[in-house]
Design an enzyme around this catalytic site. Structure first.
Site, short mmCIF file in Angstrom:
data_model
loop_
_atom_site.label_atom_id
_atom_site.label_comp_id
_atom_site.label_asym_id
_atom_site.label_seq_id
_atom_site.Cartn_x
_atom_site.Cartn_y
_atom_site.Cartn_z
N HIS A 73 0.81 -1.21 0.00
CA HIS A 73 0.00 0.00 0.00
C HIS A 73 0.84 1.27 0.00
O HIS A 73 0.38 2.32 -0.44
CB HIS A 73 -0.95 0.00 1.20
CG HIS A 73 -2.13 -0.90 1.00
ND1 HIS A 73 -3.39 -0.43 0.71
CD2 HIS A 73 -2.24 -2.25 1.02
CE1 HIS A 73 -4.23 -1.45 0.57
NE2 HIS A 73 -3.56 -2.57 0.75
N ASP A 74 2.06 1.19 0.49
CA ASP A 74 2.93 2.38 0.45
C ASP A 74 3.70 2.46 -0.86
O ASP A 74 3.64 3.44 -1.58
CB ASP A 74 3.89 2.37 1.63
CG ASP A 74 4.69 3.67 1.69
OD1 ASP A 74 4.06 4.73 1.81
OD2 ASP A 74 5.93 3.63 1.59
N ASP A 81 7.79 5.89 0.37
CA ASP A 81 8.20 7.05 1.16
C ASP A 81 7.44 7.17 2.48
O ASP A 81 7.44 8.24 3.10
CB ASP A 81 8.04 8.34 0.35
CG ASP A 81 6.59 8.65 0.01
OD1 ASP A 81 5.72 7.78 0.23
OD2 ASP A 81 6.32 9.76 -0.48
N SER A 83 4.41 7.51 2.97
CA SER A 83 3.26 8.44 2.92
C SER A 83 2.02 7.75 3.49
O SER A 83 1.13 8.41 4.04
CB SER A 83 3.01 8.91 1.49
OG SER A 83 2.75 7.81 0.63
N GLU A 95 -3.87 8.48 3.24
CA GLU A 95 -4.04 7.27 2.43
C GLU A 95 -4.67 6.15 3.25
O GLU A 95 -5.38 5.29 2.72
CB GLU A 95 -2.68 6.82 1.88
CG GLU A 95 -2.09 7.75 0.85
CD GLU A 95 -0.65 7.42 0.51
OE1 GLU A 95 -0.31 6.21 0.49
OE2 GLU A 95 0.15 8.34 0.28
N HIS A 199 -1.74 -13.42 -0.53
CA HIS A 199 -3.09 -13.82 -0.11
C HIS A 199 -3.08 -15.20 0.56
O HIS A 199 -4.11 -15.70 0.98
CB HIS A 199 -4.03 -13.85 -1.32
CG HIS A 199 -4.35 -12.49 -1.85
ND1 HIS A 199 -5.10 -12.28 -3.00
CD2 HIS A 199 -4.03 -11.25 -1.40
CE1 HIS A 199 -5.21 -10.99 -3.23
NE2 HIS A 199 -4.57 -10.34 -2.28
N SER A 200 -1.91 -15.80 0.65
CA SER A 200 -1.76 -17.07 1.36
C SER A 200 -2.00 -16.90 2.86
O SER A 200 -2.34 -17.86 3.55
CB SER A 200 -0.35 -17.62 1.12
OG SER A 200 0.00 -18.59 2.06
N THR A 252 -3.27 -23.47 5.92
CA THR A 252 -2.10 -22.90 6.61
C THR A 252 -2.29 -21.38 6.69
O THR A 252 -1.56 -20.63 6.02
CB THR A 252 -0.80 -23.26 5.87
OG1 THR A 252 -0.92 -22.86 4.48
CG2 THR A 252 -0.52 -24.74 5.92
#
Length: 338
Positions: A73-74, A81, A83, A95, A199-200, A252
């Site tokens: 996401h950064d 940075d 943010s 954000e 996504h595991s 798992t």
């Protein structure tokens, strides 16, 4: 004697200035990202971060999922940075508060890590590097590979909520859009397939998947998996604040492994993008290869995380070193990065 003494002193001054000049030049030179950037200025920095990640993981297992999500996401939103970590101000939305950032949490523990680093070396280590290194060490906590990552990032001065959707792929977007957005960062198709292997671990809030269950069940979902999803998500309009989740991988759930790929080939992927990854002709061959070989998954995952972590960073004299990760330093609060 006087002229000779004057010449001698002048030569001494010249030698002194000459010997200082390279050091001054080195300080001003932008070396970019390098391995062990803090080896002279804060040699214990990476060890302090590693130990804090381990301690936090023992107390709060879900922190490792957060560190992994943070790097996506950064770093995917224009640059790495930190943010993402900035709080909203009167004029700028964070954000963290956008729809695309739904479910992100544990930001307070980034501050815990920052405080520990500041005790060791005040004002030296950036929040951007802490974010990246905590992701690296979080991956190890989840049973994933150790990925050597460069440091030397500096912190941005403003959050960029207005462009989050432009840069960050969404789980409902077409696989073409996902490939294009990661491709713009230099991450190729096998790299994208590997990154989605994140996504595991963790879980998905019902808000993000009820459209596959109501008003009718998506026919491509594995019918053996549907009862579990319906049990976990009994409402067609779930409360975003309710604890209503489905684990991404029931086998798992706390381990970063290649079980995700076997699941999506068996139509047990929770998100639209999971299904597309397993069926699109561009990505399916890599899904099948990663389902068979965890080593191959780890190799491609490590390469892709490295590329993501090096996406357009601020280095040298650009940006700043924040004192607190959630607030820009007051002196530069209203300045823009180049």
């Amino acid at each position: 004697m006087a002229p000779k003494a004057f010449i001698f002193l002048a030569l001494l001054s010249f030698v002194a200035v000459s010997s200082l000049s390279p050091a001054i030049a080195d300080e001003e030179q932008d070396v970019g990202l390098v391995m062990n950037y803090y080896k002279e200025t804060c040699p214990q920095a990476e060890e302090v971060i590693r130990e804090q990640v381990k301690l936090l993981y023992k107390r709060h297992k879900n922190t490792a999922f957060s560190w992994l999500r943070n790097i996506f996401h950064d770093c995917a939103v224009q640059r790495c940075d930190a943010s993402l970590l900035l709080d909203s101000t009167r004029r700028v939305l964070s954000e963290k508060e956008t729809d695309r950032s739904f479910g992100l949490r544990n930001f307070r523990y980034i501050e815990t890590i920052k405080e520990a680093v500041e005790r060791e070396c005040p004002g030296v280590v950036s929040c951007a590097d802490i974010l990246v290194l905590s992701a690296r060490d979080g991956i190890v906590s989840l049973g994933g590979p150790y990925i050597p990552l460069k440091t030397g990032r500096r912190d941005g001065r403003r959050s960029r909520a207005e462009v989050v959707e432009q840069y960050l792929p969404d789980h409902n977007e077409s696989i073409s859009s996902v490939l294009d957005k990661f491709g713009a960062m230099g991450i190729d198709t096998p790299g994208v397939v590997a990154l989605l292997g994140a996504h595991s671990v963790g879980r998905t809030h019902c808000v993000k998947l009820v459209h596959r269950l109501y008003p009718e069940v998506d026919p491509v979902l594995n019918p053996e998996h549907v009862p579990h999803m319906l049990k976990k998500c009994p409402d067609s309009i779930p409360d975003p604040k309710a604890v209503q989740y489905v684990r991404n991988d029931r086998g798992t759930p706390m381990v970063l492994d290649n079980n995700y790929y076997r699941n999506i080939l068996d139509n047990k992927g929770l998100l639209i993008v999971d299904h597309q990854l397993a069926t699109d002709k561009r990505t399916k061959p890599y899904v099948k290869k990663m389902a068979k070989s965890q080593d191959y998954f780890f190799k491609e995952f490590s390469r892709a995380i490295t590329l993501l972590s090096e996406n357009n960073p601020l280095t040298g004299t650009k940006g700043e070193i924040r004192k607190q990760c959630n607030v820009a330093n007051k002196l530069h609060h209203d300045e823009e990065e180049p």
